[in-house]
Design a protein around this motif. Structure first.
Motif, PDB file in Angstrom:
ATOM      1  N   PRO A   1     -28.778 -15.059  77.218  1.00 24.38           N
ATOM      2  CA  PRO A   1     -29.653 -15.023  76.029  1.00 24.38           C
ATOM      3  C   PRO A   1     -29.223 -16.013  74.943  1.00 24.38           C
ATOM      4  CG  PRO A   1     -28.185 -13.115  76.063  1.00 24.38           C
ATOM      5  CD  PRO A   1     -27.874 -13.903  77.303  1.00 24.38           C
ATOM      6  N   LEU A   2     -30.210 -16.527  74.220  1.00 23.32           N
ATOM      7  CA  LEU A   2     -29.952 -17.229  72.952  1.00 23.32           C
ATOM      8  C   LEU A   2     -30.634 -16.377  71.893  1.00 23.32           C
ATOM      9  CD1 LEU A   2     -29.228 -19.617  71.069  1.00 23.32           C
ATOM     10  CD2 LEU A   2     -31.533 -20.487  71.522  1.00 23.32           C
ATOM     11  N   LEU A   3     -29.854 -15.825  70.978  1.00 23.74           N
ATOM     12  CA  LEU A   3     -30.420 -14.952  69.959  1.00 23.74           C
ATOM     13  C   LEU A   3     -30.969 -15.811  68.817  1.00 23.74           C
ATOM     14  CD1 LEU A   3     -30.661 -11.910  69.635  1.00 23.74           C
ATOM     15  CD2 LEU A   3     -28.494 -11.943  68.377  1.00 23.74           C
ATOM     16  N   ILE A   4     -32.179 -15.499  68.363  1.00 22.72           N
ATOM     17  CA  ILE A   4     -32.807 -16.302  67.310  1.00 22.72           C
ATOM     18  C   ILE A   4     -33.225 -15.389  66.165  1.00 22.72           C
ATOM     19  CG2 ILE A   4     -34.720 -17.862  66.748  1.00 22.72           C
ATOM     20  CD1 ILE A   4     -34.755 -18.703  69.681  1.00 22.72           C
ATOM     21  N   GLY A   5     -32.747 -15.699  64.963  1.00 23.12           N
ATOM     22  CA  GLY A   5     -33.166 -14.983  63.752  1.00 23.12           C
ATOM     23  C   GLY A   5     -34.179 -15.833  63.026  1.00 23.12           C
TER      24      GLY A   5
ATOM     25  N   GLU B   1     -22.190 -11.468  67.801  1.00 26.02           N
ATOM     26  CA  GLU B   1     -20.732 -11.361  67.926  1.00 26.02           C
ATOM     27  C   GLU B   1     -20.326 -10.170  68.786  1.00 26.02           C
ATOM     28  OE1 GLU B   1     -19.642 -13.783  63.844  1.00 26.02           O
ATOM     29  OE2 GLU B   1     -19.330 -11.617  63.860  1.00 26.02           O
ATOM     30  N   ARG B   2     -21.132  -9.112  68.755  1.00 31.02           N
ATOM     31  CA  ARG B   2     -20.797  -7.927  69.561  1.00 31.02           C
ATOM     32  C   ARG B   2     -20.760  -8.228  71.052  1.00 31.02           C
ATOM     33  NH1 ARG B   2     -21.273  -2.826  67.138  1.00 31.02           N
ATOM     34  NH2 ARG B   2     -21.727  -3.115  64.940  1.00 31.02           N
TER      35      ARG B   2
ATOM     36  N   VAL C   1     -28.870  -2.093  70.278  1.00 34.46           N
ATOM     37  CA  VAL C   1     -29.663  -3.295  70.620  1.00 34.46           C
ATOM     38  C   VAL C   1     -28.792  -4.249  71.448  1.00 34.46           C
ATOM     39  CG1 VAL C   1     -30.885  -5.308  69.699  1.00 34.46           C
ATOM     40  CG2 VAL C   1     -31.150  -3.092  68.575  1.00 34.46           C
ATOM     41  N   ALA C   2     -27.542  -4.390  71.051  1.00 33.03           N
ATOM     42  CA  ALA C   2     -26.621  -5.269  71.797  1.00 33.03           C
ATOM     43  C   ALA C   2     -26.482  -4.777  73.240  1.00 33.03           C
ATOM     44  CB  ALA C   2     -25.260  -5.306  71.102  1.00 33.03           C
ATOM     45  N   ASP C   3     -26.353  -3.464  73.413  1.00 33.86           N
ATOM     46  CA  ASP C   3     -26.254  -2.915  74.780  1.00 33.86           C
ATOM     47  C   ASP C   3     -27.500  -3.282  75.585  1.00 33.86           C
ATOM     48  OD1 ASP C   3     -23.870  -1.771  74.157  1.00 33.86           O
ATOM     49  OD2 ASP C   3     -24.635   0.288  73.995  1.00 33.86           O
ATOM     50  N   TRP C   4     -28.648  -3.146  74.927  1.00 31.93           N
ATOM     51  CA  TRP C   4     -29.913  -3.430  75.635  1.00 31.93           C
ATOM     52  C   TRP C   4     -29.969  -4.896  76.072  1.00 31.93           C
ATOM     53  CZ3 TRP C   4     -34.091  -6.528  75.878  1.00 31.93           C
ATOM     54  CH2 TRP C   4     -35.145  -6.100  76.696  1.00 31.93           C
ATOM     55  N   ILE C   5     -29.595  -5.802  75.166  1.00 26.63           N
ATOM     56  CA  ILE C   5     -29.648  -7.239  75.512  1.00 26.63           C
ATOM     57  C   ILE C   5     -28.667  -7.531  76.654  1.00 26.63           C
ATOM     58  CG2 ILE C   5     -29.194  -9.591  74.664  1.00 26.63           C
ATOM     59  CD1 ILE C   5     -30.129  -8.622  71.886  1.00 26.63           C
ATOM     60  N   ARG C   6     -27.459  -6.992  76.522  1.00 23.43           N
ATOM     61  CA  ARG C   6     -26.443  -7.236  77.561  1.00 23.43           C
ATOM     62  C   ARG C   6     -26.921  -6.749  78.926  1.00 23.43           C
ATOM     63  NH1 ARG C   6     -22.242  -3.667  76.263  1.00 23.43           N
ATOM     64  NH2 ARG C   6     -23.559  -2.335  77.528  1.00 23.43           N
TER      65      ARG C   6
ATOM     66  N   SER D   1     -32.458 -12.479  58.135  1.00 23.11           N
ATOM     67  CA  SER D   1     -32.102 -11.860  59.415  1.00 23.11           C
ATOM     68  C   SER D   1     -30.676 -12.190  59.852  1.00 23.11           C
ATOM     69  CB  SER D   1     -33.089 -12.280  60.510  1.00 23.11           C
ATOM     70  OG  SER D   1     -32.944 -13.654  60.775  1.00 23.11           O
ATOM     71  N   GLU D   2     -30.040 -13.133  59.141  1.00 22.11           N
ATOM     72  CA  GLU D   2     -28.714 -13.570  59.603  1.00 22.11           C
ATOM     73  C   GLU D   2     -27.720 -12.409  59.651  1.00 22.11           C
ATOM     74  OE1 GLU D   2     -27.145 -17.130  57.927  1.00 22.11           O
ATOM     75  OE2 GLU D   2     -25.249 -16.912  59.003  1.00 22.11           O
ATOM     76  N   GLN D   3     -27.822 -11.491  58.652  1.00 17.47           N
ATOM     77  CA  GLN D   3     -26.885 -10.362  58.604  1.00 17.47           C
ATOM     78  C   GLN D   3     -26.905  -9.547  59.902  1.00 17.47           C
ATOM     79  OE1 GLN D   3     -28.308  -7.330  55.693  1.00 17.47           O
ATOM     80  NE2 GLN D   3     -30.163  -8.543  55.450  1.00 17.47           N
ATOM     81  N   TRP D   4     -28.107  -9.356  60.495  1.00 17.41           N
ATOM     82  CA  TRP D   4     -28.196  -8.549  61.719  1.00 17.41           C
ATOM     83  C   TRP D   4     -27.904  -9.395  62.951  1.00 17.41           C
ATOM     84  CZ3 TRP D   4     -32.729  -8.694  58.471  1.00 17.41           C
ATOM     85  CH2 TRP D   4     -32.786  -7.659  57.542  1.00 17.41           C
ATOM     86  N   VAL D   5     -28.424 -10.625  62.931  1.00 20.18           N
ATOM     87  CA  VAL D   5     -28.330 -11.479  64.121  1.00 20.18           C
ATOM     88  C   VAL D   5     -26.875 -11.868  64.402  1.00 20.18           C
ATOM     89  CG1 VAL D   5     -28.963 -13.757  65.014  1.00 20.18           C
ATOM     90  CG2 VAL D   5     -30.691 -12.295  63.967  1.00 20.18           C
TER      91      VAL D   5
END
Ligand code: R5P
Length: 301
Positions: free
Chosen positions: A164-168, A182-183, A153-158, A173-177
């Motif tokens: 981007p501003l990631l929103i959980g 950070e990646r 997912v990180a690769d896709w966003i990059r 959802s904090e564990q995944w977001v």
């Protein structure tokens, strides 16, 4: 792959199962399912394809209708000599009823995991919904291996989103977001959610206005009714932010959820292929193949 394994699946999971077999340089074997007029079913395998270790690929989407054929498939493989049967279920069902919310209810996360543990010798899944249950070992008595979608997912966003501003949408959802952000070193915010019913969700966003120049990317493990994301979109709109990209690991999309999410203002809706859907844009098959290759059982089958 040096060891002899066979990948089995029903017709609706053929694409992912075949691709997996190809990546693992092993054999794919289709399984037939027959529905009798009274809606009972029988499954039929190619007996000659059964190896000591068999891998069954079956995402547990709509689990009530798929679980019986799946359990019958496991029994049929064992009757034909399989010694180890590993279930690859990219979407793992029945993880959300993880406590008794109302008096008299059952804790289905526990019951379903007991059932699967009786029929399979191992489980591979992707980002199961772990909340009050902290790890699959608490409820599964078989070895359970978890793949995280975050790297792909990180690769896709990059590769697809500028600034981007990631929103959980909630504390779960904090564990995944956090991991995702950070990646690729991007900012993130976590919202506060109150769920009052299956389709009644309220979300609040602390201090969101300062992110006007960023592209909002909503990220959650599951999109089911879509209410969580829809409420969040309304708040983003009211705060003057751009239309968001909505990313879910598991696109369950109950009823009209996909259309509702588009209508609410999602610019794009993106999911992984843990559940087959037109929104699939992120492929997990390579990650699943790597997980299978690393299983201890693959070293001595
Ligand atoms: C729940 O706790 C999950 O992490 C998701 O937020 C939830 O399943 C989304 O459901 P819906 O799309 O029905 O709001």
């Amino acid at each position: 792959m040096a060891k002899s394994i066979t990948i089995f699946s029903f017709a609706d999971q053929t694409l992912q199962a075949r691709t997996l077999a190809h990546l693992l340089s092993t054999h794919y074997s289709p399984v037939e399912i027959h529905r009798f007029p009274d809606q009972e079913c029988s499954v039929r395998i190619k007996a000659a394809d059964v190896t000591n270790t068999c891998i069954v690929v079956h995402s547990l989407y709509h689990p009530d209708s798929v679980s019986i054929p799946l359990l019958f498939l496991s029994e049929t493989l064992r009757d034909h000599g399989a010694e180890r049967i590993i279930l690859v279920a990219p979407y793992l069902a029945y993880m959300r009823q993880d406590k008794r919310f109302n008096e008299g209810e059952g804790v289905t996360a526990k019951y379903y995991s007991r059932l699967i543990s009786q029929y399979f010798d191992g489980l591979i899944t992707v980002d199961p919904h772990l909340h009050r249950i902290h790890s699959l070992e608490e409820v599964y008595s078989i070895p359970a291996y978890v793949i995280h979608a975050a790297p792909v997912v990180a690769d896709w966003i990059r590769d697809n989103i500028e600034k981007p501003l990631l929103i959980g949408p909630d504390s779960e959802s904090e564990q995944w977001v956090r991991d995702l952000a950070e990646r690729i070193n991007i900012p993130f915010v976590i919202l506060e959610k109150v769920r009052r019913g299956d389709r009644d969700v309220e979300v609040s966003v602390p201090d969101i206005e300062r992110w006007q120049d960023n592209k909002p990317v909503l990220f959650d493990d599951i999109i089911s009714t879509g209410r969580t994301m829809i409420q969040t979109i309304h708040i983003l709109k009211d705060s003057g932010l751009a239309a968001p990209v909505c990313i879910g690991v598991h696109g369950v999309f109950s009823d009209t959820a996909y259309a509702d999410l588009s209508t609410a203002g999602a610019e794009r809706i993106i999911t992984t292929n843990s559940i087959t859907h037109k929104s699939n844009a992120i492929d997990l098959t390579q990650s699943i193949a790597l997980m299978i290759q690393g299983l201890p059982v693959m070293q001595d089958s």
